[in-house]
Scaffold this motif. Structure first.
Motif, PDB file in Angstrom:
ATOM      1  N   VAL A  52       0.860  -1.192   0.000  1.00 42.56           N
ATOM      2  CA  VAL A  52       0.000   0.000   0.000  1.00 42.56           C
ATOM      3  C   VAL A  52       0.894   1.240   0.000  1.00 42.56           C
ATOM      4  O   VAL A  52       1.661   1.459   0.926  1.00 42.56           O
ATOM      5  CB  VAL A  52      -0.948   0.010   1.216  1.00 42.56           C
ATOM      6  CG1 VAL A  52      -1.750   1.303   1.271  1.00 42.56           C
ATOM      7  CG2 VAL A  52      -1.856  -1.199   1.186  1.00 42.56           C
ATOM      8  N   GLU A  53       0.773   2.023  -1.062  1.00 39.83           N
ATOM      9  CA  GLU A  53       1.630   3.206  -1.204  1.00 39.83           C
ATOM     10  C   GLU A  53       0.978   4.480  -0.693  1.00 39.83           C
ATOM     11  O   GLU A  53       1.664   5.381  -0.225  1.00 39.83           O
ATOM     12  CB  GLU A  53       2.039   3.373  -2.665  1.00 39.83           C
ATOM     13  CG  GLU A  53       2.928   2.244  -3.141  1.00 39.83           C
ATOM     14  CD  GLU A  53       3.411   2.440  -4.559  1.00 39.83           C
ATOM     15  OE1 GLU A  53       3.366   3.584  -5.057  1.00 39.83           O
ATOM     16  OE2 GLU A  53       3.837   1.448  -5.152  1.00 39.83           O
ATOM     17  N   ILE A  54      -0.347   4.564  -0.810  1.00 38.03           N
ATOM     18  CA  ILE A  54      -1.040   5.768  -0.349  1.00 38.03           C
ATOM     19  C   ILE A  54      -2.328   5.374   0.364  1.00 38.03           C
ATOM     20  O   ILE A  54      -2.918   4.343   0.073  1.00 38.03           O
ATOM     21  CB  ILE A  54      -1.368   6.744  -1.502  1.00 38.03           C
ATOM     22  CG1 ILE A  54      -2.197   6.047  -2.578  1.00 38.03           C
ATOM     23  CG2 ILE A  54      -0.115   7.348  -2.088  1.00 38.03           C
ATOM     24  CD1 ILE A  54      -2.736   6.979  -3.641  1.00 38.03           C
ATOM     25  N   VAL A  55      -2.721   6.208   1.299  1.00 39.69           N
ATOM     26  CA  VAL A  55      -3.995   6.020   1.993  1.00 39.69           C
ATOM     27  C   VAL A  55      -4.703   7.364   2.064  1.00 39.69           C
ATOM     28  O   VAL A  55      -4.076   8.412   2.017  1.00 39.69           O
ATOM     29  CB  VAL A  55      -3.819   5.455   3.426  1.00 39.69           C
ATOM     30  CG1 VAL A  55      -3.237   4.070   3.420  1.00 39.69           C
ATOM     31  CG2 VAL A  55      -2.989   6.386   4.280  1.00 39.69           C
ATOM     32  N   GLY A  60      -7.845   4.877   6.120  1.00 36.89           N
ATOM     33  CA  GLY A  60      -7.273   4.896   7.468  1.00 36.89           C
ATOM     34  C   GLY A  60      -8.310   4.579   8.534  1.00 36.89           C
ATOM     35  O   GLY A  60      -8.075   3.777   9.439  1.00 36.89           O
ATOM     36  N   ARG A  61      -9.489   5.191   8.409  1.00 36.09           N
ATOM     37  CA  ARG A  61     -10.571   4.916   9.373  1.00 36.09           C
ATOM     38  C   ARG A  61     -11.034   3.464   9.271  1.00 36.09           C
ATOM     39  O   ARG A  61     -11.344   2.833  10.271  1.00 36.09           O
ATOM     40  CB  ARG A  61     -11.746   5.867   9.143  1.00 36.09           C
ATOM     41  CG  ARG A  61     -11.516   7.261   9.686  1.00 36.09           C
ATOM     42  CD  ARG A  61     -12.799   8.087   9.706  1.00 36.09           C
ATOM     43  NE  ARG A  61     -13.590   8.006   8.495  1.00 36.09           N
ATOM     44  CZ  ARG A  61     -13.447   8.782   7.417  1.00 36.09           C
ATOM     45  NH1 ARG A  61     -12.522   9.712   7.404  1.00 36.09           N
ATOM     46  NH2 ARG A  61     -14.232   8.634   6.368  1.00 36.09           N
ATOM     47  N   MET A  62     -11.088   2.940   8.061  1.00 35.25           N
ATOM     48  CA  MET A  62     -11.534   1.559   7.881  1.00 35.25           C
ATOM     49  C   MET A  62     -10.538   0.569   8.479  1.00 35.25           C
ATOM     50  O   MET A  62     -10.938  -0.463   9.018  1.00 35.25           O
ATOM     51  CB  MET A  62     -11.786   1.248   6.404  1.00 35.25           C
ATOM     52  CG  MET A  62     -13.028   1.939   5.852  1.00 35.25           C
ATOM     53  SD  MET A  62     -14.529   1.721   6.841  1.00 35.25           S
ATOM     54  CE  MET A  62     -14.800  -0.027   6.651  1.00 35.25           C
ATOM     55  N   THR A  89       1.247  10.230   6.263  1.00 35.38           N
ATOM     56  CA  THR A  89      -0.081  10.642   5.801  1.00 35.38           C
ATOM     57  C   THR A  89      -1.131  10.427   6.880  1.00 35.38           C
ATOM     58  O   THR A  89      -1.972  11.296   7.119  1.00 35.38           O
ATOM     59  CB  THR A  89      -0.472   9.870   4.519  1.00 35.38           C
ATOM     60  OG1 THR A  89       0.490  10.139   3.501  1.00 35.38           O
ATOM     61  CG2 THR A  89      -1.859  10.273   4.042  1.00 35.38           C
ATOM     62  N   LEU A  90      -1.089   9.267   7.540  1.00 34.36           N
ATOM     63  CA  LEU A  90      -2.069   8.997   8.598  1.00 34.36           C
ATOM     64  C   LEU A  90      -1.968  10.013   9.717  1.00 34.36           C
ATOM     65  O   LEU A  90      -2.989  10.508  10.222  1.00 34.36           O
ATOM     66  CB  LEU A  90      -1.885   7.572   9.133  1.00 34.36           C
ATOM     67  CG  LEU A  90      -2.280   6.452   8.176  1.00 34.36           C
ATOM     68  CD1 LEU A  90      -1.884   5.095   8.752  1.00 34.36           C
ATOM     69  CD2 LEU A  90      -3.764   6.488   7.868  1.00 34.36           C
ATOM     70  N   GLU A  92      -0.736  13.093   9.453  1.00 30.96           N
ATOM     71  CA  GLU A  92      -1.189  14.388   8.928  1.00 30.96           C
ATOM     72  C   GLU A  92      -2.708  14.467   8.846  1.00 30.96           C
ATOM     73  O   GLU A  92      -3.282  15.538   9.000  1.00 30.96           O
ATOM     74  CB  GLU A  92      -0.570  14.638   7.550  1.00 30.96           C
ATOM     75  CG  GLU A  92       0.901  14.965   7.614  1.00 30.96           C
ATOM     76  CD  GLU A  92       1.552  15.111   6.253  1.00 30.96           C
ATOM     77  OE1 GLU A  92       0.937  14.720   5.229  1.00 30.96           O
ATOM     78  OE2 GLU A  92       2.699  15.594   6.216  1.00 30.96           O
ATOM     79  N   LEU A  93      -3.358  13.315   8.609  1.00 29.60           N
ATOM     80  CA  LEU A  93      -4.818  13.280   8.560  1.00 29.60           C
ATOM     81  C   LEU A  93      -5.439  13.237   9.956  1.00 29.60           C
ATOM     82  O   LEU A  93      -6.656  13.253  10.094  1.00 29.60           O
ATOM     83  CB  LEU A  93      -5.289  12.067   7.755  1.00 29.60           C
ATOM     84  CG  LEU A  93      -5.006  12.098   6.249  1.00 29.60           C
ATOM     85  CD1 LEU A  93      -5.332  10.742   5.625  1.00 29.60           C
ATOM     86  CD2 LEU A  93      -5.809  13.209   5.582  1.00 29.60           C
ATOM     87  N   GLY A  94      -4.589  13.140  10.990  1.00 30.44           N
ATOM     88  CA  GLY A  94      -5.086  13.073  12.355  1.00 30.44           C
ATOM     89  C   GLY A  94      -5.579  11.692  12.747  1.00 30.44           C
ATOM     90  O   GLY A  94      -6.345  11.546  13.693  1.00 30.44           O
ATOM     91  N   LEU A  95      -5.141  10.665  12.019  1.00 27.16           N
ATOM     92  CA  LEU A  95      -5.554   9.286  12.297  1.00 27.16           C
ATOM     93  C   LEU A  95      -4.406   8.541  12.964  1.00 27.16           C
ATOM     94  O   LEU A  95      -3.550   7.965  12.304  1.00 27.16           O
ATOM     95  CB  LEU A  95      -5.957   8.582  10.999  1.00 27.16           C
ATOM     96  CG  LEU A  95      -7.118   9.220  10.248  1.00 27.16           C
ATOM     97  CD1 LEU A  95      -7.268   8.589   8.877  1.00 27.16           C
ATOM     98  CD2 LEU A  95      -8.396   9.084  11.044  1.00 27.16           C
ATOM     99  N   SER A  96      -4.388   8.555  14.286  1.00 30.60           N
ATOM    100  CA  SER A  96      -3.289   7.907  14.999  1.00 30.60           C
ATOM    101  C   SER A  96      -3.481   6.403  15.113  1.00 30.60           C
ATOM    102  O   SER A  96      -2.576   5.692  15.523  1.00 30.60           O
ATOM    103  CB  SER A  96      -3.147   8.516  16.396  1.00 30.60           C
ATOM    104  OG  SER A  96      -4.332   8.311  17.135  1.00 30.60           O
ATOM    105  N   LEU A  97      -4.662   5.897  14.733  1.00 30.87           N
ATOM    106  CA  LEU A  97      -4.973   4.464  14.790  1.00 30.87           C
ATOM    107  C   LEU A  97      -4.731   3.889  16.179  1.00 30.87           C
ATOM    108  O   LEU A  97      -4.089   2.857  16.349  1.00 30.87           O
ATOM    109  CB  LEU A  97      -4.175   3.696  13.731  1.00 30.87           C
ATOM    110  CG  LEU A  97      -4.360   4.138  12.284  1.00 30.87           C
ATOM    111  CD1 LEU A  97      -3.562   3.248  11.355  1.00 30.87           C
ATOM    112  CD2 LEU A  97      -5.820   4.152  11.877  1.00 30.87           C
ATOM    113  N   ASN A  98      -5.247   4.596  17.181  1.00 30.94           N
ATOM    114  CA  ASN A  98      -5.107   4.128  18.562  1.00 30.94           C
ATOM    115  C   ASN A  98      -5.610   2.704  18.709  1.00 30.94           C
ATOM    116  O   ASN A  98      -6.643   2.341  18.156  1.00 30.94           O
ATOM    117  CB  ASN A  98      -5.888   5.044  19.519  1.00 30.94           C
ATOM    118  CG  ASN A  98      -5.243   6.398  19.657  1.00 30.94           C
ATOM    119  OD1 ASN A  98      -4.038   6.534  19.506  1.00 30.94           O
ATOM    120  ND2 ASN A  98      -6.044   7.406  19.928  1.00 30.94           N
ATOM    121  N   GLY A  99      -4.878   1.918  19.448  1.00 23.25           N
ATOM    122  CA  GLY A  99      -5.279   0.547  19.710  1.00 23.25           C
ATOM    123  C   GLY A  99      -4.839  -0.444  18.654  1.00 23.25           C
ATOM    124  O   GLY A  99      -5.010  -1.640  18.825  1.00 23.25           O
TER     125      GLY A  99
END
Length: 121
Positions: A52-55, A60-62, A89-90, A92-99
């Motif tokens: 995966v090169e870009i998100v 990211g949410r999915m 990118t994640l 910068e988008l504010g998606l820290s993917l907590n957990g």
């Protein structure tokens, strides 16, 4: 629409994403993975995103949703192979993917999953 294959290795499912992720393919993966966790009695899931090169924010949410869903179905999740550009990118988008647990590659992901599962009663 291509589906992402879900492979079984013991009680672990391995998802290696080798296609360009589009919104519909991510939704199909979510459904396929939920079904596979239940039908196969999986206790762990490794999602390999090396290719995966870009998100975008939806993907990211999915990923976060898929990890939460698997957790509710009693399967630990490790995401492996995240490229630096994807991580940037994640953030910068504010998606820290907590957990969501991550590892650099599949080998380290398997080791992390084994460690997590041995520490969980």
């Amino acid at each position: 629409m291509q589906r992402v294959p879900v492979l079984k290795l013991g009680d672990v499912l391995i998802v290696s994403i080798q296609i360009d992720l589009e919104d519909q393919s991510v939704l199909l993966l979510q459904e396929d993975l939920a079904d596979a966790v239940v039908q196969r009695g999986a206790k762990g899931v490794i999602i390999d995103i090396t290719a995966v090169e870009i998100v975008d924010s939806f993907i990211g949410r999915m990923l976060a949703t898929i990890a939460s869903m698997c957790g509710m179905l009693d399967a630990q999740v490790v995401v492996v192979g995240m490229r630096p550009a994807v991580a940037i990118t994640l953030v910068e988008l504010g998606l820290s993917l907590n957990g969501i647990r991550t590892a650099l590659n599949l080998e380290k992901g398997v080791a992390l999953l084994d460690h997590i599962r041995s520490a969980t009663p």
